[in-house]
Design an enzyme around this catalytic site. Structure first.
Site, mmCIF file in Angstrom:
data_model
loop_
_atom_site.group_PDB
_atom_site.id
_atom_site.type_symbol
_atom_site.label_atom_id
_atom_site.label_comp_id
_atom_site.label_asym_id
_atom_site.label_seq_id
_atom_site.Cartn_x
_atom_site.Cartn_y
_atom_site.Cartn_z
ATOM 1 C CG ASP A 7 43.598 -9.471 -37.546
ATOM 2 O OD1 ASP A 7 43.840 -9.634 -36.335
ATOM 3 O OD2 ASP A 7 44.261 -9.993 -38.465
ATOM 4 C CG HIS A 30 72.953 -23.972 -13.928
ATOM 5 N ND1 HIS A 30 73.356 -22.836 -14.585
ATOM 6 C CD2 HIS A 30 73.978 -24.852 -13.977
ATOM 7 C CE1 HIS A 30 74.600 -23.010 -15.004
ATOM 8 N NE2 HIS A 30 74.996 -24.221 -14.655
ATOM 9 C CB THR A 81 45.941 -16.175 -33.555
ATOM 10 O OG1 THR A 81 46.242 -16.071 -34.942
ATOM 11 C CG2 THR A 81 44.994 -17.324 -33.299
HETATM 12 C C1 LIG Z 1 51.595 -14.403 -42.577
HETATM 13 C C2 LIG Z 1 50.933 -14.185 -41.247
HETATM 14 C C3 LIG Z 1 51.528 -14.674 -40.105
HETATM 15 C C4 LIG Z 1 50.934 -14.478 -38.862
HETATM 16 N N1 LIG Z 1 51.546 -15.004 -37.765
HETATM 17 C C5 LIG Z 1 50.941 -14.855 -36.569
HETATM 18 C C6 LIG Z 1 51.538 -15.435 -35.418
HETATM 19 O O1 LIG Z 1 52.615 -16.044 -35.458
HETATM 20 N N2 LIG Z 1 50.909 -15.282 -34.233
HETATM 21 C C7 LIG Z 1 49.717 -14.607 -34.129
HETATM 22 O O2 LIG Z 1 49.172 -14.516 -33.021
HETATM 23 N N3 LIG Z 1 49.130 -14.038 -35.200
HETATM 24 C C8 LIG Z 1 49.715 -14.152 -36.419
HETATM 25 N N4 LIG Z 1 49.136 -13.588 -37.519
HETATM 26 C C9 LIG Z 1 47.897 -12.786 -37.332
HETATM 27 C C10 LIG Z 1 46.686 -13.667 -37.227
HETATM 28 O O3 LIG Z 1 46.605 -14.503 -38.359
HETATM 29 C C11 LIG Z 1 45.425 -12.792 -37.122
HETATM 30 O O4 LIG Z 1 45.571 -11.855 -36.081
HETATM 31 C C12 LIG Z 1 44.208 -13.636 -36.830
HETATM 32 O O5 LIG Z 1 44.019 -14.581 -37.869
HETATM 33 C C13 LIG Z 1 42.979 -12.736 -36.694
HETATM 34 O O6 LIG Z 1 41.808 -13.513 -36.637
HETATM 35 P P1 LIG Z 1 40.456 -12.953 -37.243
HETATM 36 O O7 LIG Z 1 39.424 -13.993 -36.949
HETATM 37 O O8 LIG Z 1 40.209 -11.568 -36.773
HETATM 38 O O9 LIG Z 1 40.704 -12.811 -38.806
HETATM 39 P P2 LIG Z 1 41.076 -13.917 -39.894
HETATM 40 O O10 LIG Z 1 41.784 -15.088 -39.275
HETATM 41 O O11 LIG Z 1 41.748 -13.183 -41.000
HETATM 42 O O12 LIG Z 1 39.662 -14.443 -40.344
HETATM 43 C C14 LIG Z 1 38.820 -13.676 -41.172
HETATM 44 C C15 LIG Z 1 38.059 -14.638 -42.069
HETATM 45 O O13 LIG Z 1 37.046 -13.921 -42.763
HETATM 46 C C16 LIG Z 1 37.025 -14.359 -44.094
HETATM 47 N N5 LIG Z 1 36.400 -13.293 -44.902
HETATM 48 C C17 LIG Z 1 36.931 -12.119 -45.300
HETATM 49 N N6 LIG Z 1 36.031 -11.427 -46.018
HETATM 50 C C18 LIG Z 1 34.903 -12.159 -46.066
HETATM 51 C C19 LIG Z 1 33.608 -11.987 -46.650
HETATM 52 N N7 LIG Z 1 33.301 -10.897 -47.357
HETATM 53 N N8 LIG Z 1 32.699 -12.965 -46.491
HETATM 54 C C20 LIG Z 1 33.000 -14.068 -45.770
HETATM 55 N N9 LIG Z 1 34.183 -14.301 -45.191
HETATM 56 C C21 LIG Z 1 35.124 -13.356 -45.348
HETATM 57 C C22 LIG Z 1 38.483 -14.599 -44.426
HETATM 58 O O14 LIG Z 1 38.602 -15.468 -45.543
HETATM 59 C C23 LIG Z 1 38.971 -15.247 -43.130
HETATM 60 O O15 LIG Z 1 38.788 -16.636 -43.117
HETATM 61 C C24 LIG Z 1 49.701 -13.755 -38.767
HETATM 62 C C25 LIG Z 1 49.104 -13.240 -39.920
HETATM 63 C C26 LIG Z 1 49.725 -13.443 -41.141
HETATM 64 C C27 LIG Z 1 49.039 -12.893 -42.387
#
Ligand SMILES: Cc1cc2nc3c(=O)[nH]c(=O)nc-3n(C[C@H](O)[C@H](O)[C@H](O)COP(=O)(O)OP(=O)(O)OC[C@H]3O[C@@H](n4cnc5c(N)ncnc54)[C@H](O)[C@@H]3O)c2cc1C
Length: 281
Positions: A131, A264, A139
């Site tokens: 993200d 179907h 995800t």
């Molecule tokens: C309510 C909600 C519903 C969603 N539903 C869906 C869905 O149905 N399907 C889908 O595909 N996606 C969904 N998403 C989006 C999905 O959750 C994200 O796209 C995905 O989690 C991105 O993964 P990531 O690893 O980039 O970030 P994240 O999963 O956000 O992981 C980032 C991690 O870094 C940690 N972090 C942040 N700052 C620091 C720091 N300074 N030091 C150490 N750690 C830190 C955070 O605590 C977190 O654990 C949803 C999101 C939300 C909020």
């Protein structure tokens, strides 16, 4: 509060749990980045199930009463009393206090971090995925990036990622599943499109008495006959659209859909039996 998929999903969850639910949105269309005819159909189905949608409305003030209830004053002069208020009005990457600017890593205006195809930031020894990079916030996108990154760092480096035709679903009730381009995005591109559309009551509801309806939309490039958008509102559509996403990604044509025999009685068979053009643009 909010008009994106998270606000819409939570409104559905609360309503499904039997709570009187109001979805307040400052704009006049929910899910504005999605295929609008489908989004409006989904909003209508939500309203039929009992979610009260307030368009073009904002909360201007919230007051907690002594007994714990929250009185929300709306900017249209009305007020709502609630036990909980949930804001789902957007997410922002937490890059501000990391100190990355001290090593020269600058963020974009919206706090995301720019990378190249190897996930390298402007500081080559620092990588960013998920993200925080400003790619679609999903995800499976973050997971796919991780697989490519591992392959680039420790494998043969042959894997890459495409951000086109990413399927996704909004888990409102009923679900809204989508892959490819929306009607609005295709209009902006200016390519001639024919639209096949079907709206019906799911066979299972013939007995249940439910008024829930299904919408299926297929957008086809007129000249190439490639299917460039599939949008559907109906039960468990998240499961269904995943399979069709393979076909859209493979750039299959309407003829190839038509040549496929249906199953179907399913909703999905409609996507291989759409014969009449509904409209074109
Ligand atoms: C309510 C909600 C519903 C969603 N539903 C869906 C869905 O149905 N399907 C889908 O595909 N996606 C969904 N998403 C989006 C999905 O959750 C994200 O796209 C995905 O989690 C991105 O993964 P990531 O690893 O980039 O970030 P994240 O999963 O956000 O992981 C980032 C991690 O870094 C940690 N972090 C942040 N700052 C620091 C720091 N300074 N030091 C150490 N750690 C830190 C955070 O605590 C977190 O654990 C949803 C999101 C939300 C909020």
């Amino acid at each position: 509060m909010g008009g994106g998929y998270i606000a819409v999903e939570f409104a559905g969850i609360m309503d499904g749990l039997g709570v009187e639910t109001h979805l307040i949105y400052r704009g006049d269309k929910l899910l504005k980045n999605f295929d609008q005819p489908s989004a409006q159909f989904a909003a209508n189905e939500m309203q039929k199930k009992g979610v009260n949608i307030h368009y073009s409305t904002n909360i201007s003030h919230i007051e907690r009463k002594s007994e714990g209830t929250l009185v929300c004053t709306l900017d249209n002069g009305k007020s709502l009393t609630a036990s909980q208020v949930m804001y789902a009005t957007g997410r922002k990457s937490l890059t501000k206090d990391l100190g990355i600017e001290k090593v020269g890593l600058m963020t974009r205006y919206n706090a995301t971090i720019e990378t190249n195809e190897q996930f390298q930031t402007s500081v080559p020894s620092i990588f960013a995925l998920g993200d925080v990079t400003g790619t679609p916030d999903l995800t499976p996108v973050a997971t796919a990036q991780a697989m490519v990154f591992v392959n680039q760092q420790y494998g043969d480096g042959s894997k890459s990622i495409s951000y086109e035709n990413i399927p996704t679903a909004i888990f409102c009730q009923p679900n809204f599943g989508t892959v490819g381009l929306s009607e609005e995005a295709l209009k902006a591109k200016g390519v001639p499109i024919v639209v096949y559309q079907s709206e019906f009551k799911h066979l299972k509801h013939t007995l249940s008495g439910s008024e829930e309806r299904v919408l299926m939309r297929m957008l086809v490039e007129k000249n190439s006959q490639k299917v460039v958008g599939m949008h559907m509102v109906g039960p468990d559509v998240g499961e269904l659209i995943q399979g069709f996403a393979v076909a859209v990604r493979a750039e299959l044509t309407k003829d190839q859909f038509d040549a496929t025999i249906g199953i179907h009685p399913t909703m999905a068979e409609e996507f291989v039996t759409l014969r009449e053009i509904s409209y074109s643009f």
